[in-house]
Design an enzyme around this catalytic site. Structure first.
Site: not given
Length: 289
Positions: A211, A233, A84-85, A183, A236, A50, A106
């Site tokens: 996500h 995705n 990512d992002h 998230h 965490t 990310s 994003d």
């Protein structure tokens, strides 16, 4: 093995009513753990780095990307590399040189008009450089003076008609949709709006991405995959596993100074977590309802 194109892994999974699992990695230990799990299960994976992980590494994407590329090329598993992002257009422009085969751009924090313009530019650049581009659409905002909600803000839901227009206007290859996950959840009690997912599947002719899947139970993940999600995705859950294992190792040996001991414990925990989640995602097609 050579790196696999992200789009090919996603398309192959979708063709069999399944999904490919994508795991966010922060350190070399994360990379090694995900690769080991993919080899153990015998399934493809996407390694995701990310923009926040790049910031952790001093704003330089090359070192962690190079580690992921090296691990993938020496693995027996099919592995893709995904950035990512990404909100920074400067970072986007580094993606191809680092070995990434795809990017999630994003722009969800922008107004709908600005989101479309920025994402269209990103998609055009990505396609010109052989990259697959994912975007996301939650709620565009504007109601009661509120700003846009990203696809995984609590309560956000993607409007199917708006999503169809967005896809047509941007030319993206995949869309992360707001259907109930969030998230950074540390519990697994998110509830997926399966009726909305079904409508989105019927409305949109491109892969749909979930996500925030760390907060989704195994059963809900499998229902989501059976219902049309093609990329799952997860981030965490890996951080939770590593942190718990490292903390336990240091509590068991307060005098430890060699990081190899507690990092090895963390890596094993991440491998176990990824193995379980990878099995959940990749067996979903066999349980289609």
């Amino acid at each position: 093995m050579p790196l696999c194109p992200t789009g090919e892994l996603v398309a192959e999974a979708a063709a069999h009513q399944g999904a490919v699992a994508a795991f966010n990695v922060i350190t070399l230990e994360h990379v090694e753990a995900v690769v080991a799990a993919a080899e153990a299960v015998g399934e493809p994976v996407i390694l995701q780095v990310s923009e926040n992980a790049v910031k952790f590494h001093g704003g330089r994407p090359h070192p962690i990307a190079a580690a992921a590329v090296s691990a993938a090329r020496r693995s027996s598993a099919d592995i893709a590399l995904h950035l990512d992002h990404v909100k920074s257009e400067a970072l986007l422009l580094e993606a191809a040189d680092c070995g990434f085969g795809s990017v999630m751009f994003d722009a969800a924090h922008l107004s709908y008009r600005d989101n479309v313009a920025a994402t269209r530019r990103a998609a055009q650049w990505a396609h010109a450089h052989g990259l697959w581009l994912e975007a996301e659409l939650g709620e565009v905002g504007g109601k009661d003076g509120n700003g846009p909600l990203d696809a995984h803000a609590p309560g956000a839901r993607t409007d199917p008609a708006e999503a169809r227009r967005y896809v047509e206007e941007t030319g993206v290859d995949a869309l992360a949709v707001a259907i109930g996950s969030s998230h950074a959840m540390t519990s697994r009690d998110a509830r997926i709006d399966h009726d909305l997912l079904n409508t989105l599947r019927l409305t949109l002719d491109l892969p749909l991405v979930l996500h925030g899947s760390s907060g989704v139970s195994d059963q809900e993940i499998q229902r989501a995959v059976a219902g049309g999600i093609s990329k799952v995705n997860i981030g965490t859950a890996l951080s939770i596993a590593m942190t718990r294992a490292v903390r336990a190792a240091l509590e068991a040996d307060p005098d430890a100074v060699d990081p190899r001991g507690y990092l090895a414990a963390g890596r094993r925990a991440v491998t176990d977590t990824v193995t379980a989640l990878l099995t959940t995602v990749t067996t979903a097609a066999a349980r289609t309802v």
